[in-house]
Design an enzyme around this catalytic site. Structure first.
Site, short mmCIF file in Angstrom:
data_model
loop_
_atom_site.label_atom_id
_atom_site.label_comp_id
_atom_site.label_asym_id
_atom_site.label_seq_id
_atom_site.Cartn_x
_atom_site.Cartn_y
_atom_site.Cartn_z
CG PHE A 1 -1.89 1.04 1.38
CD1 PHE A 1 -3.11 0.93 0.73
CD2 PHE A 1 -1.65 2.17 2.15
CE1 PHE A 1 -4.07 1.93 0.85
CE2 PHE A 1 -2.59 3.17 2.28
CZ PHE A 1 -3.82 3.05 1.62
CG LEU B 1 -0.87 7.62 1.93
CD1 LEU B 1 -1.71 8.33 0.85
CD2 LEU B 1 -1.75 7.40 3.17
N GLY C 1 -7.10 -0.71 8.45
CA GLY C 1 -5.70 -1.11 8.65
C GLY C 1 -5.27 -0.89 10.09
CD GLU D 1 -1.60 0.18 8.39
OE1 GLU D 1 -2.81 0.28 8.64
OE2 GLU D 1 -1.07 -0.82 7.89
N1 CAA Z 1 -11.97 8.17 7.45
C1 CAA Z 1 -12.62 8.48 6.31
N2 CAA Z 1 -12.43 9.65 5.68
C2 CAA Z 1 -11.56 10.52 6.22
C3 CAA Z 1 -10.85 10.23 7.41
C4 CAA Z 1 -11.09 9.00 8.03
N3 CAA Z 1 -10.47 8.63 9.15
N4 CAA Z 1 -10.05 11.30 7.68
C5 CAA Z 1 -10.25 12.21 6.72
N5 CAA Z 1 -11.16 11.73 5.83
C6 CAA Z 1 -11.67 12.40 4.63
C7 CAA Z 1 -12.38 13.69 5.01
O1 CAA Z 1 -13.75 13.44 5.30
C8 CAA Z 1 -12.19 14.52 3.76
O2 CAA Z 1 -13.11 14.11 2.74
P1 CAA Z 1 -14.18 15.13 2.13
O3 CAA Z 1 -13.43 16.34 1.66
O4 CAA Z 1 -14.82 14.35 1.03
O5 CAA Z 1 -15.12 15.47 3.25
C9 CAA Z 1 -10.83 14.11 3.26
O6 CAA Z 1 -10.57 12.83 3.84
C10 CAA Z 1 -9.73 15.09 3.62
O7 CAA Z 1 -9.75 15.21 5.00
P2 CAA Z 1 -9.21 16.48 5.75
O8 CAA Z 1 -9.66 17.74 5.08
O9 CAA Z 1 -9.56 16.29 7.17
O10 CAA Z 1 -7.64 16.35 5.50
P3 CAA Z 1 -6.46 16.80 6.43
O11 CAA Z 1 -5.32 16.99 5.53
O12 CAA Z 1 -6.83 17.88 7.37
O13 CAA Z 1 -6.18 15.52 7.40
C11 CAA Z 1 -5.54 13.32 7.99
C12 CAA Z 1 -6.32 14.22 7.06
C13 CAA Z 1 -6.52 12.60 8.90
C14 CAA Z 1 -4.50 14.01 8.83
C15 CAA Z 1 -4.86 12.34 7.00
O14 CAA Z 1 -3.95 13.04 6.20
C16 CAA Z 1 -4.19 11.17 7.64
O15 CAA Z 1 -4.86 10.21 8.06
N6 CAA Z 1 -2.85 11.18 7.69
C17 CAA Z 1 -2.09 10.03 8.11
C18 CAA Z 1 -1.72 9.17 6.93
C19 CAA Z 1 -1.37 7.78 7.33
O16 CAA Z 1 -2.03 7.12 8.12
N7 CAA Z 1 -0.30 7.27 6.71
C20 CAA Z 1 0.09 5.92 6.91
C21 CAA Z 1 0.82 5.41 5.71
S1 CAA Z 1 0.32 3.82 5.21
C22 CAA Z 1 1.27 2.72 6.08
O17 CAA Z 1 1.91 3.05 7.04
C23 CAA Z 1 1.14 1.34 5.60
C24 CAA Z 1 2.25 0.43 5.93
O18 CAA Z 1 3.04 0.11 5.05
C25 CAA Z 1 2.35 -0.20 7.26
#
Ligand code: CAA
Length: 379
Positions: free
Chosen positions: A123, A125, A242, A363
């Site tokens: 995955f 991102l 996840g 994550e």
């Molecule tokens: N569930 C569903 N939708 C969500 C959500 C959630 N938990 N969080 C945000 N969204 C949606 C919002 O509703 C919004 O959608 P709409 O515009 O359609 O309403 C959109 O996402 C954008 O959200 P925000 O405006 O709130 O965005 P933001 O920039 O302020 O913040 C954040 C978003 C929650 C901080 C997000 O960027 C985030 O989760 N960051 C962390 C990323 C992450 O977890 N990375 C892990 C990498 S993967 C990994 O580690 C895998 C591996 O290999 C082990």
């Protein structure tokens, strides 16, 4: 409310425990030392149904519930967190994402092989400049009619070299910000796709973590998941699930360290008695056991809500936030209880302590989990 596990859930837990002890324990120290990916073990995990546990049997999955997944993740993680992160990413990010949002064609082509572990998934991102701030994707997927032209770099990708199927998040329309992001299925071997060097990590050293480079990779439109611009919502929704996997991994690291410390405390003597007879050690064991039980309940609650098709984003963030802290605290205390022996590799707890740290980072860091939780509270 019923706190009793079903016969089926208990048998999954037992199978995972036995597999971990028989197949993952031998060699876990050497794999950590030499950063060796547990490829043969992952293959066997696939044969036993641990790589696509919740996938519908019509796509070769196990058709199990998320509770069983939590139980299996805990048992595998007690012994080898490098194997369990490969399992978690494959199950809850890649298989779940494709099953929930993919087309029938994508499910038949990719999911049927991912769910048996015949191939494994990644995955993608995170980027060099987009970790927590996941909307600021620099990787681009330019719309060229019947394909996307993919360019950019992804960082810290779990299963980076071992995977064959990669879900890549990329920006198609910058003006639309996060609503212009797409999720594309990229296959290893596509022209212009290169796996970069392996990361030399503090913990989960058996997990193979790489950067990935995409230069003018032509990805067919048929490989886009969901509608145009759905990629960021896809990533967020998939990460909600996840986080149950990583919370369960943290739980397993904690309970693995606790079980070792408990056993050691009953064997090691100091001042004429087993150290478990000293209140200083008893208090540590009591704290560890209590916190582990609380973490387990949070994991099971998130899994239960997911199985009931209820909103589980807050519950999964809480489970990950709490369980990862418990993993860190418990492993540090497990090393302390082992004294000097805890500081050497043969006793396993130093590895578990190093492995624990990543559960507070990937994550979604603990700080990101607090954002997710607070937003839900204030809705
Ligand atoms: N569930 C569903 N939708 C969500 C959500 C959630 N938990 N969080 C945000 N969204 C949606 C919002 O509703 C919004 O959608 P709409 O515009 O359609 O309403 C959109 O996402 C954008 O959200 P925000 O405006 O709130 O965005 P933001 O920039 O302020 O913040 C954040 C978003 C929650 C901080 C997000 O960027 C985030 O989760 N960051 C962390 C990323 C992450 O977890 N990375 C892990 C990498 S993967 C990994 O580690 C895998 C591996 O290999 C082990």
């Amino acid at each position: 409310m019923n706190f009793q596990l079903s016969e089926e859930q208990l048998s999954v837990q037992k199978a995972a425990r036995e597999f971990a002890r028989a197949e993952l324990l031998p060699g876990v120290i050497e794999r950590d030392e030499h950063q060796k990916f547990p490829a043969e073990q992952i293959k066997k995990m696939g044969e036993l149904g641990f790589m696509g546990m919740m996938v519908d049997p019509k796509y070769n999955g196990g058709g199990m519930d998320t509770i069983s997944y939590v139980l299996a993740m805990e048992e595998i993680s007690k012994i080898d967190a490098s194997a369990s992160v490969a399992m978690s990413v494959n199950n809850s990010l890649v298989c779940w994402g494709i099953e929930k949002y993919g087309t029938e064609e994508q499910k038949l082509k990719y999911l049927t092989k991912l769910s048996t572990g015949e191939v494994i998934g990644a995955f993608c991102l995170s980027e060099p400049e987009a970790g927590s701030d996941a909307t600021s994707q620099r990787t681009t997927a330019e719309d060229k009619g019947d394909y996307y032209l993919l360019n950019g770099t992804k960082n810290w990708i779990t299963n980076g070299n071992s995977a064959s199927v990669y879900i890549v998040i990329a920006q198609t329309n910058k003006e639309k910000k996060h609503k212009g992001i797409n999720a594309l299925i990229v296959e290893k071997g596509m022209e212009g796709f290169k796996v970069g060097p392996k990361e030399n990590k503090l913990g989960i050293r058996g997990s193979d973590t790489h950067s990935l480079m995409f230069t003018d990779v032509k990805v067919p439109k048929a490989n886009r998941i969901g509608e145009d611009g759905f990629g960021f919502s896809f990533a967020m929704s998939t990460l909600n699930g996840g986080r149950i996997g990583i919370a369960s991994q943290a739980l397993g690291i904690a309970s693995g360290a606790y079980e070792l410390a408990l056993q050691y405390s009953k064997e090691r003597k100091a001042f004429g008695v087993e150290i478990s007879k000293h209140q200083a050690i008893q208090f540590k064991l009591a704290d560890m056991a209590t916190e582990i039980d609380a973490a387990r309940l949070l994991c099971l609650q998130a899994a239960y809500l997911k199985d009931q098709k209820k909103d589980f984003s807050k519950a999964s963030a809480m489970a990950k936030l709490f369980a990862s802290k418990v993993a860190m605290d418990t492993t540090i205390e497990a090393v302390q209880i082992h004294g000097g022996y805890g500081y050497v590799k043969e006793f396993h707890v130093e590895r578990l302590m190093r492995d624990a740290k990543i559960t507070q980072i990937y994550e979604g860091t603990s700080e990101i989990q607090k954002i997710v939780i607070a937003r839900e509270l204030l809705k």
